[in-house]
Structures are given as structure tokens and as C-alpha cells.
Design a protein around this motif. Structure first.
Motif, PDB file in Angstrom:
ATOM      1  N   LEU A   1       0.798  -1.417   0.403  1.00 45.58           N
ATOM      2  CA  LEU A   1       0.193  -0.042  -0.040  1.00 45.58           C
ATOM      3  C   LEU A   1       0.650   1.405   0.326  1.00 45.58           C
ATOM      4  N   LEU A   2       1.933   0.978   0.396  1.00 37.18           N
ATOM      5  CA  LEU A   2       2.755   2.050   0.647  1.00 37.18           C
ATOM      6  C   LEU A   2       4.351   2.348  -0.161  1.00 37.18           C
ATOM      7  N   ARG A   3       4.471   3.972  -0.721  1.00 39.59           N
ATOM      8  CA  ARG A   3       4.909   4.040  -1.152  1.00 39.59           C
ATOM      9  C   ARG A   3       6.716   3.723  -0.981  1.00 39.59           C
ATOM     10  N   PHE A   4       7.702   3.806  -1.588  1.00 34.93           N
ATOM     11  CA  PHE A   4       8.855   3.325  -1.273  1.00 34.93           C
ATOM     12  C   PHE A   4       9.616   4.212   0.002  1.00 34.93           C
ATOM     13  N   ASP A   5       8.690   5.736  -0.135  1.00 32.17           N
ATOM     14  CA  ASP A   5       9.927   6.414   1.216  1.00 32.17           C
ATOM     15  C   ASP A   5       8.232   6.519   1.945  1.00 32.17           C
ATOM     16  N   GLY A   6       7.570   5.629   2.389  1.00 34.95           N
ATOM     17  CA  GLY A   6       6.365   4.726   3.030  1.00 34.95           C
ATOM     18  C   GLY A   6       5.093   6.015   3.232  1.00 34.95           C
ATOM     19  N   SER A   7       5.059   6.823   2.088  1.00 32.42           N
ATOM     20  CA  SER A   7       3.779   7.657   2.402  1.00 32.42           C
ATOM     21  C   SER A   7       2.281   7.046   1.391  1.00 32.42           C
ATOM     22  N   LEU A   8       1.521   7.383   1.701  1.00 33.19           N
ATOM     23  CA  LEU A   8       0.972   6.440   1.010  1.00 33.19           C
ATOM     24  C   LEU A   8       0.121   7.661   0.417  1.00 33.19           C
ATOM     25  N   SER A   9      -0.455   7.507  -1.426  1.00 31.04           N
ATOM     26  CA  SER A   9      -0.574   8.636  -1.957  1.00 31.04           C
ATOM     27  C   SER A   9      -2.229   8.977  -1.830  1.00 31.04           C
ATOM     28  N   PRO A  10      -1.925  10.391  -1.961  1.00 36.83           N
ATOM     29  CA  PRO A  10      -3.771  10.986  -2.339  1.00 36.83           C
ATOM     30  C   PRO A  10      -4.733  10.291  -2.779  1.00 36.83           C
ATOM     31  N   ARG A  11      -4.148   9.435  -3.960  1.00 33.04           N
ATOM     32  CA  ARG A  11      -4.996   8.134  -4.643  1.00 33.04           C
ATOM     33  C   ARG A  11      -5.332   7.021  -3.296  1.00 33.04           C
ATOM     34  N   THR A  12      -4.801   6.770  -2.951  1.00 34.87           N
ATOM     35  CA  THR A  12      -4.813   5.714  -2.433  1.00 34.87           C
ATOM     36  C   THR A  12      -5.655   5.868  -1.298  1.00 34.87           C
ATOM     37  N   ILE A  13      -5.471   7.202  -0.423  1.00 34.75           N
ATOM     38  CA  ILE A  13      -6.193   7.250   0.507  1.00 34.75           C
ATOM     39  C   ILE A  13      -8.336   7.783   0.101  1.00 34.75           C
ATOM     40  N   ASP A  14      -7.828   8.062  -0.701  1.00 35.27           N
ATOM     41  CA  ASP A  14      -9.890   8.762  -1.823  1.00 35.27           C
ATOM     42  C   ASP A  14      -9.779   6.746  -2.632  1.00 35.27           C
ATOM     43  N   THR A  15      -8.938   5.766  -3.383  1.00 33.13           N
ATOM     44  CA  THR A  15      -9.999   5.040  -2.997  1.00 33.13           C
ATOM     45  C   THR A  15     -10.316   3.768  -2.186  1.00 33.13           C
ATOM     46  N   LEU A  16      -9.874   4.402  -1.148  1.00 30.56           N
ATOM     47  CA  LEU A  16      -9.932   3.173   0.329  1.00 30.56           C
ATOM     48  C   LEU A  16     -11.343   4.266   1.031  1.00 30.56           C
ATOM     49  N   SER A  17     -10.978   5.610   0.778  1.00 32.20           N
ATOM     50  CA  SER A  17     -12.038   6.132   1.541  1.00 32.20           C
ATOM     51  C   SER A  17     -13.499   6.024   0.488  1.00 32.20           C
ATOM     52  N   ALA A  18     -13.456   5.482  -0.797  1.00 38.79           N
ATOM     53  CA  ALA A  18     -14.575   5.149  -1.543  1.00 38.79           C
ATOM     54  C   ALA A  18     -15.162   3.876  -1.051  1.00 38.79           C
ATOM     55  N   ALA A  19     -14.337   3.157  -1.077  1.00 43.09           N
ATOM     56  CA  ALA A  19     -14.858   2.271  -0.762  1.00 43.09           C
ATOM     57  C   ALA A  19     -15.363   1.952   0.471  1.00 43.09           C
ATOM     58  N   ASP A  20     -14.644   2.299   1.928  1.00 39.91           N
ATOM     59  CA  ASP A  20     -16.018   2.429   2.939  1.00 39.91           C
ATOM     60  C   ASP A  20     -17.079   3.116   3.168  1.00 39.91           C
ATOM     61  N   ALA A  21     -17.482   3.970   1.894  1.00 39.35           N
ATOM     62  CA  ALA A  21     -18.278   4.800   1.965  1.00 39.35           C
ATOM     63  C   ALA A  21     -19.197   4.181   1.168  1.00 39.35           C
ATOM     64  N   ALA A  22     -18.649   3.020   0.394  1.00 35.01           N
ATOM     65  CA  ALA A  22     -19.342   1.905  -0.632  1.00 35.01           C
ATOM     66  C   ALA A  22     -20.152   0.713  -0.555  1.00 35.01           C
ATOM     67  N   GLY A  23     -19.728   0.467   1.353  1.00 34.56           N
ATOM     68  CA  GLY A  23     -19.823  -0.482   2.377  1.00 34.56           C
ATOM     69  C   GLY A  23     -18.897  -1.621   2.730  1.00 34.56           C
ATOM     70  N   LEU A  24     -18.091  -1.436   1.616  1.00 35.32           N
ATOM     71  CA  LEU A  24     -16.995  -2.468   2.171  1.00 35.32           C
ATOM     72  C   LEU A  24     -16.075  -1.583   3.305  1.00 35.32           C
ATOM     73  N   ARG A  25     -15.168  -3.305   4.166  1.00 32.76           N
ATOM     74  CA  ARG A  25     -14.466  -2.941   4.840  1.00 32.76           C
ATOM     75  C   ARG A  25     -13.028  -2.336   5.000  1.00 32.76           C
ATOM     76  N   VAL A  26     -12.637  -1.752   5.278  1.00 31.92           N
ATOM     77  CA  VAL A  26     -11.241  -2.140   5.159  1.00 31.92           C
ATOM     78  C   VAL A  26     -10.162  -2.262   6.048  1.00 31.92           C
ATOM     79  N   VAL A  27      -9.241  -3.442   5.685  1.00 26.34           N
ATOM     80  CA  VAL A  27      -8.203  -3.988   7.450  1.00 26.34           C
ATOM     81  C   VAL A  27      -6.829  -3.913   7.040  1.00 26.34           C
ATOM     82  N   VAL A  28      -6.272  -3.070   7.620  1.00 22.54           N
ATOM     83  CA  VAL A  28      -5.029  -3.230   7.456  1.00 22.54           C
ATOM     84  C   VAL A  28      -4.305  -4.349   7.903  1.00 22.54           C
TER      85      VAL A  28
END
Length: 270
Positions: free
Chosen positions: A15-42
Motif C-alpha cells: 500500500l505504501l510507496r518507497f518513502d513509506g507514504s500513502l498517495s492521495p489516490r490510495t487514501i481517496d480510493t479506500l475512503s470510497a470503498a468504505d463509503a460504498a460499504g466495504l470494510r477496509v483492513v490493514v
């Protein structure tokens, strides 16, 4: 094919890039998954202390740390802990030292890393405020609790040779795996794997394996990748994950926001 109800993902190399960061696209997509009723698990090999700075930025329904030793749920004050026993850890250390004499040992407790002088710290761990040195392996096993993961690093023995010896000598005493660290083995209590922790968690939600998508990049992800009905190995992952017998899907690399790209497709198909 059954649509996923759970999106579960490893962190480093996935999920993380080489520098250990979360990209805005990743955050937005997983937030959209949560809003659609999917559970997100790390689901990560990291200890909790090194996980929250990432998980707190995501809509997590649960956070599984230390390869399954800890499961954190939003409605529980304390995590579910699956620790390796002190006596068993002592036996494992004794057997491993007899087979691979150049080993040093450390323990992840969830709150920190406790290590003995023979254990070579990585640059990252050496800088972490939660790393504590003790005088020797005896004091290590006495002081470190709970033993979420027992770590072993060799001074010179190659990782492959370490793993073969460990699996031969440790046997059923502990789960033995690795997640990419140089000459580093990770050992957990019997049955403690990412796959088993994820299966137990999803079972409590009434979610079946074919309703789970899992993303990972290393051998310690194999148990979860093969349990989930939708297992995706990252394109940058370990060669063992691409054995055709496993039948895993392939996601673009973590540098290309591979998890987000696949999840976007899942959301489009809902």
C-alpha cells in the motif's frame, strides 16, 4: 465471481510507496470503498507502535499487526493478543542457536522492540524511540512481554539457509516466516499468521473467504493471499508469490498505486 465485501492489505511494499507514504489516490480510493460499504483492513508485519501513523489516515474497520499477533477493533479498548509463550521462546532460541550459531535475537512486544547485543538493528529500528537493548538473550526473554514476534538475524548466514534450518529445527513450536528484512526471520505462536487472523476476523463479521480481496508482496502474506477469494500479489513482490500453482492475481506495483487501481475496478463493478 463474488464481489468483495472486505479489502485487506499489507502496508510496506504493497500500500505504501518507497518513502513509506500513502498517495492521495490510495487514501481517496479506500475512503470510497468504505463509503460504498466495504470494510477496509490493514494486515501488517509491523508492530502497533509503527502502524498507527498509517492506519489513522485510513477508514479501517480493523488493524492486524505483527503478522496476526494483534488484532485491533474500533469498538474494543484492548487488542486481541496471540503471543508466543516464554518457555517456548526459550526452546526455540536454544534450538536455533545450535543450528545457526551466528544468530542474534529480538522481541516485538507491540509497544516496542527489545533486543540483545548480538542482534544487528536495521537503520530504521536503530532510530526508533521504542527500541531497547538488554544484556543478553536470557534477559531478553525475561523482560520482553508479550512475545508478539521473536526475531532472529544472522551475522553472515544467508536468509534462505536460516529459513531452512529454522523450519527444520523449530517445527511446530512456532510459525516461521520473513517479510523482506535482510537475514531476518520472524517467529510467531503456532497458528498465528496473517491468513488465520484475517479469517477469524472476517468470520466474526459473517464474511466468507470469497468475499475478501487481499493485497501483499512477501512470503508472510501467502497465508492471507491464498485464503482470500481475491488474492493479489504486487508486481514488485517476492518471486515465490508468482508460482502459477497459487493462482494469484497480479496488481501493479506499489509505486503505481497498485492497490488503488484494483480497488477502483472493484468499485466500478459493484
Amino acid at each position: 465471481m463474488v464481489s468483495p465485501r472486505v479489502i485487506a492489505t499489507d502496508l510496506d511494499g504493497t500500500l505504501l510507496r518507497f518513502d513509506g507514504s500513502l498517495s492521495p489516490r490510495t487514501i481517496d480510493t479506500l475512503s470510497a470503498a468504505d463509503a460504498a460499504g466495504l470494510r477496509v483492513v490493514v494486515v501488517t508485519a509491523r508492530p502497533p507502535a509503527a502502524t498507527w501513523m498509517i492506519a489513522d489516515r485510513l477508514p479501517c474497520a480493523a488493524v492486524v499487526c505483527a503478522n496476526g499477533a494483534f488484532t485491533h477493533l474500533p469498538d474494543r479498548a484492548e487488542p486481541l493478543v496471540r503471543a508466543l509463550g516464554q518457555d517456548t521462546s526459550g526452546t526455540v532460541v536454544e534450538k536455533l542457536l545450535a543450528a545457526v550459531p551466528d544468530l542474534g535475537f529480538a522481541v516485538e512486544t507491540g509497544d516496542g522492540l527489545v533486543y540483545e547485543p548480538a542482534f544487528e538493528l536495521s537503520e530504521w529500528a536503530a532510530q526508533a524511540p521504542w527500541s531497547t537493548e538488554v544484556d543478553g538473550v536470557g534477559e531478553l526473554l525475561e523482560r520482553a512481554a508479550p512475545i508478539a514476534k521473536l526475531l532472529a538475524r544472522a551475522a553472515e548466514t544467508p536468509l534462505h539457509d536460516m529459513r531452512v534450518e529454522a523450519q527444520s529445527t523449530v517445527g511446530a513450536l512456532a510459525e516461521v516466516t520473513y517479510s523482506g528484512g535482510s537475514r531476518l526471520l520472524e517467529m510467531s505462536a503456532p497458528g498465528v499468521t496473517k491468513g488465520n487472523a484475517l479469517a477469524e476476523l472476517c468470520g466474526s463479521w459473517g464474511v466468507t473467504a470469497d468475499e475478501v480481496a487481499y493485497f501483499g508482496d512477501m512470503p508472510n502474506d501467502l497465508s492471507a493471499l491464498t485464503w482470500a477469494g481475491h488474492g493479489y500479489a504486487m508486481a514488485n513482490g517476492h518471486p515465490d508469490l508468482f508460482d502459477p500453482v497459487l493462482g494469484l492475481g497480479v496488481a501493479p506495483s506499489h509505486q503505481e498505486d497498485g492497490v488503488a487501481r484494483v480497488v477502483e475496478g472493484i468499485l466500478t463493478a459493484l
